[in-house]
Write an enzyme that holds these catalytic residues in place. Structure first.
Site, PDB file in Angstrom:
ATOM      1  N   HIS A 269       5.076  12.386 -42.237  1.00 40.34           N
ATOM      2  CA  HIS A 269       5.104  12.423 -40.779  1.00 40.34           C
ATOM      3  C   HIS A 269       3.740  12.854 -40.268  1.00 40.34           C
ATOM      4  CE1 HIS A 269       6.293  13.237 -36.658  1.00 40.34           C
ATOM      5  NE2 HIS A 269       7.343  12.474 -36.908  1.00 40.34           N
ATOM      6  N   ASP A 320      14.342  10.090 -40.483  1.00 41.91           N
ATOM      7  CA  ASP A 320      15.018   8.833 -40.798  1.00 41.91           C
ATOM      8  C   ASP A 320      15.645   8.808 -42.186  1.00 41.91           C
ATOM      9  OD1 ASP A 320      14.526   7.483 -38.352  1.00 41.91           O
ATOM     10  OD2 ASP A 320      12.427   7.330 -38.926  1.00 41.91           O
TER      11      ASP A 320
HETATM   12  C1  LIG Z   1       4.829   8.518 -40.868  1.00 44.73           C
HETATM   13  C2  LIG Z   1       3.470   8.057 -41.345  1.00 44.73           C
HETATM   14  C3  LIG Z   1       3.124   6.734 -40.632  1.00 44.73           C
HETATM   15  C4  LIG Z   1       2.414   9.121 -40.995  1.00 44.73           C
HETATM   16  O1  LIG Z   1       1.193   8.521 -41.180  1.00 44.73           O
HETATM   17  P1  LIG Z   1      -0.219   9.307 -41.188  1.00 44.73           P
HETATM   18  O2  LIG Z   1      -0.137  10.615 -40.535  1.00 44.73           O
HETATM   19  O3  LIG Z   1      -1.177   8.316 -40.657  1.00 44.73           O
HETATM   20  O4  LIG Z   1      -0.442   9.588 -42.707  1.00 44.73           O
HETATM   21  P2  LIG Z   1      -1.049   8.551 -43.742  1.00 44.73           P
HETATM   22  O5  LIG Z   1      -0.330   7.241 -43.689  1.00 44.73           O
HETATM   23  O6  LIG Z   1      -2.535   8.513 -43.526  1.00 44.73           O
HETATM   24  O7  LIG Z   1      -0.718   9.258 -45.104  1.00 44.73           O
HETATM   25  C5  LIG Z   1      -1.510  10.241 -45.733  1.00 44.73           C
HETATM   26  C6  LIG Z   1      -1.393  10.033 -47.234  1.00 44.73           C
HETATM   27  O8  LIG Z   1      -0.024  10.161 -47.642  1.00 44.73           O
HETATM   28  C7  LIG Z   1       0.440   8.915 -48.183  1.00 44.73           C
HETATM   29  N1  LIG Z   1       1.755   8.658 -47.635  1.00 44.73           N
HETATM   30  C8  LIG Z   1       2.173   8.912 -46.370  1.00 44.73           C
HETATM   31  N2  LIG Z   1       3.440   8.547 -46.224  1.00 44.73           N
HETATM   32  C9  LIG Z   1       3.828   8.073 -47.412  1.00 44.73           C
HETATM   33  C10 LIG Z   1       5.028   7.525 -47.875  1.00 44.73           C
HETATM   34  N3  LIG Z   1       6.081   7.440 -47.060  1.00 44.73           N
HETATM   35  N4  LIG Z   1       5.123   7.125 -49.160  1.00 44.73           N
HETATM   36  C11 LIG Z   1       4.068   7.239 -49.976  1.00 44.73           C
HETATM   37  N5  LIG Z   1       2.877   7.736 -49.592  1.00 44.73           N
HETATM   38  C12 LIG Z   1       2.763   8.142 -48.317  1.00 44.73           C
HETATM   39  C13 LIG Z   1      -0.530   7.863 -47.681  1.00 44.73           C
HETATM   40  O9  LIG Z   1      -0.570   6.743 -48.517  1.00 44.73           O
HETATM   41  C14 LIG Z   1      -1.814   8.639 -47.694  1.00 44.73           C
HETATM   42  O10 LIG Z   1      -2.264   8.746 -49.017  1.00 44.73           O
HETATM   43  P3  LIG Z   1      -3.814   8.647 -49.371  1.00 44.73           P
HETATM   44  O11 LIG Z   1      -4.443   9.816 -48.669  1.00 44.73           O
HETATM   45  O12 LIG Z   1      -3.828   8.721 -50.854  1.00 44.73           O
HETATM   46  O13 LIG Z   1      -4.269   7.339 -48.813  1.00 44.73           O
HETATM   47  C15 LIG Z   1       3.471   7.842 -42.871  1.00 44.73           C
HETATM   48  O14 LIG Z   1       3.811   9.051 -43.514  1.00 44.73           O
HETATM   49  C16 LIG Z   1       4.389   6.718 -43.276  1.00 44.73           C
HETATM   50  O15 LIG Z   1       3.992   5.556 -43.259  1.00 44.73           O
HETATM   51  N6  LIG Z   1       5.662   7.038 -43.657  1.00 44.73           N
HETATM   52  C17 LIG Z   1       6.632   6.024 -43.981  1.00 44.73           C
HETATM   53  C18 LIG Z   1       7.222   5.466 -42.683  1.00 44.73           C
HETATM   54  C19 LIG Z   1       8.195   6.427 -42.049  1.00 44.73           C
HETATM   55  O16 LIG Z   1       9.050   7.002 -42.697  1.00 44.73           O
HETATM   56  N7  LIG Z   1       8.061   6.535 -40.711  1.00 44.73           N
HETATM   57  C20 LIG Z   1       8.968   7.347 -39.915  1.00 44.73           C
HETATM   58  C21 LIG Z   1       8.267   8.505 -39.288  1.00 44.73           C
HETATM   59  S1  LIG Z   1       9.438   9.539 -38.447  1.00 44.73           S
END
Ligand SMILES: CC(C)(COP(=O)(O)OP(=O)(O)OC[C@H]1O[C@@H](n2cnc3c(N)ncnc32)[C@H](O)[C@@H]1OP(=O)(O)O)[C@@H](O)C(=O)NCCC(=O)NCCS
Length: 383
Positions: A269, A320
């Protein structure tokens, strides 16, 4: 370049606006360091366990918990607004059956704008009336769309003896939920109702900051919610559990997914890096469902995956994650998960639109240009 020239100052830039304060609000606080979430100063745990969705929606919209009389009036208004105009119903009945349910919801909200009795009135009072109408009608739209898509007869809105949660569940799935299911479903709607400047709410605020109308703001919000990085994650998380299939497969599946650097839906998140309090609270309710419905493999798959992802990546489940298997246990088809998120979040979106317009300033940030510069124009015949 002149050796004495001062280098250009790079303006503050944060990819994805992470950490940027993009406005003020009196609606919601998120305090990740203490894993706290409040609506109008009230802890989400108290609201989830003790308030109906109607009470929470009133709180979000008006800033105070309602008295009994206020709640009775508000509920009466919501019930009377559950119907959607026949013209809208006729149009949504003609929507393609293979359209994405979030697209049919988005189109449905846009259609409601055309028939709203206050469509040309953008005063604060009219916006509050439209907000109440949208809270009631979003549930109706999602339920109708679902049944039409399934090729089933629509079920008309129920009366005042059905709470918002019971009414939606009955209209969508053709049976009144048991008291336990109604309680859990209500809790998920309360939890989904608001979450500060998330992507969809921000989209609604940006849209209405141009002095556009509330339906346009909500339409933009529905579009933003659709994506799997936001609301679409609840459906995707359940599809993952279904792909894993059995608790025995969970460890191998998860370790392989991590090794392949796959994003596992329902984890991580932007705001909560040490755990999402909403996920913890909902997980705490699942035993009530298990006691009523019986055990389900998804619970064990989810727990195994969670243990591995927390240990290996330090990533925690978000809201979720438990909702995905809890809805499945309640017999809710995955394709309607994200629209249900909207049925809850509509109270937050409309409250933010009202707040934005009460003290509006156009939201218009800058961008850091990274493209080519100073190019000489080449005429079409010479390209
Ligand atoms: C929610 C979300 C978009 C937050 O994104 P963010 O703050 O931009 O964080 P990032 O996507 O940059 O993630 C940071 C790191 O954690 C990893 N990561 C984040 N969420 C992950 C996941 N669900 N599964 C695996 N790795 C994940 C990223 O790949 C990244 O790794 P890296 O630094 O090696 O590249 C992200 O965690 C995600 O895509 N989650 C899955 C979708 C989800 O459940 N969304 C509902 C949110 S309520």
């Amino acid at each position: 370049m002149n050796a004495t020239a001062t280098p250009p100052v790079t303006p503050a830039y944060s990819p994805g606006l992470e950490g940027v304060i993009a406005g003020t609000t009196k609606i919601c606080t998120i305090s990740p360091e203490i894993q706290s979430l409040t609506y109008r100063g009230y802890d989400i745990k108290d609201l989830m366990l003790n308030s109906s969705y109607e009470e929470t929606a009133y709180l979000l919209l008006f800033g105070e918990l309602p008295t009994q009389v206020q709640l009775c009036d508000f509920t009466t208004q919501l019930v009377s607004e559950r119907h959607i105009p026949d013209a809208v119903l006729q149009q949504i009945q003609g929507f393609p059956k293979d359209a994405h349910p979030m697209d049919t919801l988005k189109a449905g909200i846009a259609l409601l704008a055309l028939y709203d009795v206050d469509k040309n009135n953008h005063s604060n009072d009219a916006n509050i009336r439209k907000a109440v109408r949208l809270i009631a009608q979003t549930a109706t739209l999602v339920a109708y769309n679902h049944r039409i898509r399934q090729g089933e007869a629509i079920i008309a809105p129920q009366g005042s003896d059905y709470s918002h949660a019971e009414n939606f569940y009955t209209m969508a799935f053709g049976k009144k939920p048991s008291p336990v299911m109604a309680k859990v479903f209500n809790a998920t709607l309360v939890i989904y109702a608001e979450h500060s400047f998330n992507a969809s709410t921000f989209a609604a605020r940006v849209t209405t900051s141009t002095l556009s109308d509330i339906h346009s703001g909500v339409t933009a919000a529905v579009g933003a919610l659709k994506g799997p990085l936001h609301g679409g994650a609840n459906e995707q998380a359940m599809l993952t559990f279904l792909e894993v299939k059995t608790p025995e497969n969970a460890e191998t599946w998860t370790r392989e997914a991590l090794a392949q650097k796959k994003k596992i839906m329902g984890f991580g998140h932007r705001a909560y890096k040490n755990g999402d309090p909403r996920a913890t609270l909902l997980k705490g309710m699942r035993d009530e469902l298990i006691a009523e419905i019986g055990d389900a493999p998804w619970v064990h798959i989810a727990d195994t995956m969670e243990n591995i992802v927390v240990a290996e990546k330090g990533l925690f489940p978000n809201v979720d994650y438990p909702i995905a298997y809890m809805y499945y246990m309640m017999g809710i088809p995955t394709e309607i998960y994200t629209p249900i998120f909207a049925v809850g979040r509509i109270a937050g979106w409309t409250s933010h639109v009202v707040e934005q317009l009460a003290n509006n300033r156009l939201i218009r940030p800058k961008a850091l240009y990274e493209g080519p510069k100073d190019r000489a124009f080449v005429s079409l015949s010479s390209r």
